[in-house]
Design a protein around this motif. Sequence first.
Motif, PDB file in Angstrom:
ATOM      1  N   UNK A 179      16.402  92.225  63.683  1.00 36.98           N
ATOM      2  CA  UNK A 179      17.235  91.408  63.966  1.00 36.98           C
ATOM      3  C   UNK A 179      17.286  91.378  65.602  1.00 36.98           C
ATOM      4  N   UNK A 180      17.608  90.255  66.293  1.00 34.66           N
ATOM      5  CA  UNK A 180      17.609  90.485  67.500  1.00 34.66           C
ATOM      6  C   UNK A 180      18.828  89.666  68.241  1.00 34.66           C
ATOM      7  N   UNK A 181      19.735  90.404  69.068  1.00 37.90           N
ATOM      8  CA  UNK A 181      20.439  89.732  69.822  1.00 37.90           C
ATOM      9  C   UNK A 181      20.290  89.437  71.116  1.00 37.90           C
ATOM     10  N   UNK A 182      20.615  88.201  71.680  1.00 38.77           N
ATOM     11  CA  UNK A 182      20.410  87.733  72.843  1.00 38.77           C
ATOM     12  C   UNK A 182      21.570  87.770  73.733  1.00 38.77           C
ATOM     13  N   UNK A 183      21.478  88.573  74.771  1.00 33.37           N
ATOM     14  CA  UNK A 183      22.731  88.801  75.725  1.00 33.37           C
ATOM     15  C   UNK A 183      23.241  90.204  75.609  1.00 33.37           C
ATOM     16  N   UNK A 184      23.676  90.589  76.641  1.00 30.46           N
ATOM     17  CA  UNK A 184      24.235  92.135  76.739  1.00 30.46           C
ATOM     18  C   UNK A 184      25.512  91.836  77.665  1.00 30.46           C
ATOM     19  N   UNK A 185      26.262  90.765  77.383  1.00 30.14           N
ATOM     20  CA  UNK A 185      27.769  90.533  77.936  1.00 30.14           C
ATOM     21  C   UNK A 185      28.795  91.105  76.896  1.00 30.14           C
ATOM     22  N   UNK A 186      29.777  90.890  77.031  1.00 29.60           N
ATOM     23  CA  UNK A 186      30.948  91.336  75.877  1.00 29.60           C
ATOM     24  C   UNK A 186      30.745  90.884  74.812  1.00 29.60           C
ATOM     25  N   UNK A 187      30.039  89.638  74.217  1.00 28.86           N
ATOM     26  CA  UNK A 187      29.789  89.410  72.740  1.00 28.86           C
ATOM     27  C   UNK A 187      28.549  89.929  72.425  1.00 28.86           C
ATOM     28  N   UNK A 188      27.713  90.327  73.266  1.00 25.63           N
ATOM     29  CA  UNK A 188      26.341  90.872  72.652  1.00 25.63           C
ATOM     30  C   UNK A 188      26.552  92.370  72.661  1.00 25.63           C
ATOM     31  N   UNK A 189      27.361  93.068  73.366  1.00 22.53           N
ATOM     32  CA  UNK A 189      27.629  94.325  73.144  1.00 22.53           C
ATOM     33  C   UNK A 189      28.514  94.607  72.121  1.00 22.53           C
ATOM     34  N   UNK A 247      17.098  96.243  58.589  1.00 24.89           N
ATOM     35  CA  UNK A 247      18.168  96.820  59.132  1.00 24.89           C
ATOM     36  C   UNK A 247      17.761  97.626  60.372  1.00 24.89           C
ATOM     37  N   UNK A 248      17.280  96.777  61.302  1.00 20.30           N
ATOM     38  CA  UNK A 248      17.068  97.324  62.625  1.00 20.30           C
ATOM     39  C   UNK A 248      17.326  96.236  63.767  1.00 20.30           C
ATOM     40  N   UNK A 249      17.400  96.523  64.946  1.00 17.95           N
ATOM     41  CA  UNK A 249      17.897  95.626  66.060  1.00 17.95           C
ATOM     42  C   UNK A 249      17.365  95.952  67.119  1.00 17.95           C
ATOM     43  N   UNK A 250      17.518  94.910  67.994  1.00 17.17           N
ATOM     44  CA  UNK A 250      17.343  95.104  69.545  1.00 17.17           C
ATOM     45  C   UNK A 250      18.314  93.955  70.249  1.00 17.17           C
ATOM     46  N   UNK A 251      18.542  94.359  71.552  1.00 18.08           N
ATOM     47  CA  UNK A 251      19.377  93.473  72.511  1.00 18.08           C
ATOM     48  C   UNK A 251      18.468  93.228  73.638  1.00 18.08           C
ATOM     49  N   UNK A 252      18.160  91.957  73.807  1.00 22.02           N
ATOM     50  CA  UNK A 252      17.374  91.471  74.975  1.00 22.02           C
ATOM     51  C   UNK A 252      18.390  90.940  76.144  1.00 22.02           C
ATOM     52  N   UNK A 253      18.247  91.504  77.127  1.00 18.64           N
ATOM     53  CA  UNK A 253      19.179  90.957  78.237  1.00 18.64           C
ATOM     54  C   UNK A 253      18.525  90.511  79.377  1.00 18.64           C
ATOM     55  N   UNK A 254      18.675  89.445  80.097  1.00 17.56           N
ATOM     56  CA  UNK A 254      17.856  88.626  81.060  1.00 17.56           C
ATOM     57  C   UNK A 254      18.103  89.315  82.527  1.00 17.56           C
ATOM     58  N   UNK A 255      19.294  90.153  82.591  1.00 17.48           N
ATOM     59  CA  UNK A 255      19.633  90.738  83.725  1.00 17.48           C
ATOM     60  C   UNK A 255      18.869  91.997  83.944  1.00 17.48           C
ATOM     61  N   UNK A 256      18.714  92.288  85.248  1.00 12.94           N
ATOM     62  CA  UNK A 256      18.037  93.691  85.652  1.00 12.94           C
ATOM     63  C   UNK A 256      18.961  94.831  85.342  1.00 12.94           C
ATOM     64  N   UNK A 260      16.928  96.037  75.825  1.00 11.17           N
ATOM     65  CA  UNK A 260      15.615  95.913  76.840  1.00 11.17           C
ATOM     66  C   UNK A 260      16.123  94.799  77.900  1.00 11.17           C
ATOM     67  N   UNK A 261      15.734  95.076  79.025  1.00 15.46           N
ATOM     68  CA  UNK A 261      15.953  94.182  80.205  1.00 15.46           C
ATOM     69  C   UNK A 261      15.112  94.403  81.195  1.00 15.46           C
ATOM     70  N   UNK A 262      14.494  93.625  82.352  1.00 17.63           N
ATOM     71  CA  UNK A 262      15.005  92.201  82.004  1.00 17.63           C
ATOM     72  C   UNK A 262      14.095  91.487  81.141  1.00 17.63           C
ATOM     73  N   UNK A 263      14.585  90.828  79.863  1.00 22.57           N
ATOM     74  CA  UNK A 263      13.889  90.099  79.114  1.00 22.57           C
ATOM     75  C   UNK A 263      14.276  88.865  79.061  1.00 22.57           C
ATOM     76  N   UNK A 264      13.726  87.680  79.265  1.00 22.04           N
ATOM     77  CA  UNK A 264      14.338  86.556  79.435  1.00 22.04           C
ATOM     78  C   UNK A 264      13.790  85.771  77.963  1.00 22.04           C
ATOM     79  N   UNK A 265      14.618  85.482  76.907  1.00 20.01           N
ATOM     80  CA  UNK A 265      14.224  84.713  75.949  1.00 20.01           C
ATOM     81  C   UNK A 265      13.943  83.089  76.495  1.00 20.01           C
TER      82      UNK A 265
END
Length: 356
Positions: free
Chosen positions: A1-11, A32-41, A99-104
């Motif tokens: 599973x991929x979560x895109x964005x590590x702001x309030x909703x992503x966290x 049942x594994x996941x990663x959070x991809x966040x575009x910010x540094x 993971x950052x910075x990673x831009x989808x």
Amino acid sequence: MVVVGAGQAGLSAAHHLRRRGFASALDGDGDRSFVVLDADAAPGGAWQHRWPSLRMSTVNGIFDLPGAPLPPVDPEEPARTAVPRYFAAYERDQGLPVLRPVRVRRVERADGDPEGDLLVRTDAGTWRAGFLLSATGTWTNPLLPRYPGAEVFRGRQLHTSQYASAEDLRGRRVAVVGGGISAVQLLEEVSRVAWTAWYTRREPVFREGPFTSETGRDVVARVAADAEAGRAPRSVVSYTGLSWTPYAVAARERGALRRRPMFTALEPHGVREADGTSTSVDVVLWATGFRPALGHLEPLGLRSADGGVEVRGTRVVREPRVHLVGYGPAQSTVGANRAGRDAVAEVTAALARPRP
């Protein structure tokens, strides 16, 4: 599973994935594994980009992340330092695989199987995911209206997202455009050091009395109805009206809160007023808000004829493998927390159902 964005909703989503036993995809893969991809540094979501003068005492509400109350902060500390510090500690203490910075760049279907994988293509490679929780917010998609004459205007134009401080505008003639909370905040601030004129498309509506829980429920219900119908998201203030906050009162008392009808065009040295006269301005500050940052989902064809994305809760109707977390009625910080929880609950239930 991929979560895109590590702001309030992503966290929030990442927290609930951890609670339900999902492992870090950085240590392996599987349903049942996941990663959070966040575009910010760095941690902090959009808060790290807010203007320096936005203090914790004036932000429009910061709700605790799930399982970790916001520590006491100096009300005069800039939100752009206090909130990112809180988010960074949360990521670390929760052990979240960010993971950052990673831009989808885009999300595509791997094949024609409606229960198959999605391909999440980024500037750092491609991920395969059975589900995608998109928590990209709005900050990277500012709304900048196009007005006649913009190409000949010799002054400066900037959007709220580019604003740094009133001091940069000292002594200038500034047109502040927009009828929302940020417009009023910036109008109050800039009018202390510069001549200002306030322009809105509609007459601003200031709400008298407190914003009650009943009012809040009504607003959420109306926003949810629009989202479920696939209508394009509207500004928050169009649902809530404006409040007589201390900065709004201060602007009114100094005479800065006199609204003008929207100008009809930009000219080389100013604007053409609705009545046909001209007003000289050096700067146009577009406090015109943002729209959901959903460009990465365009290959999936999720938009309705009305320009929005039809959802049921957080689940996208046209593509049930995609959940929009922090979209529609969940754009507030408390709403984002709930959306993260609800999306994870629905995905967990979907994974538990036997495939035909």
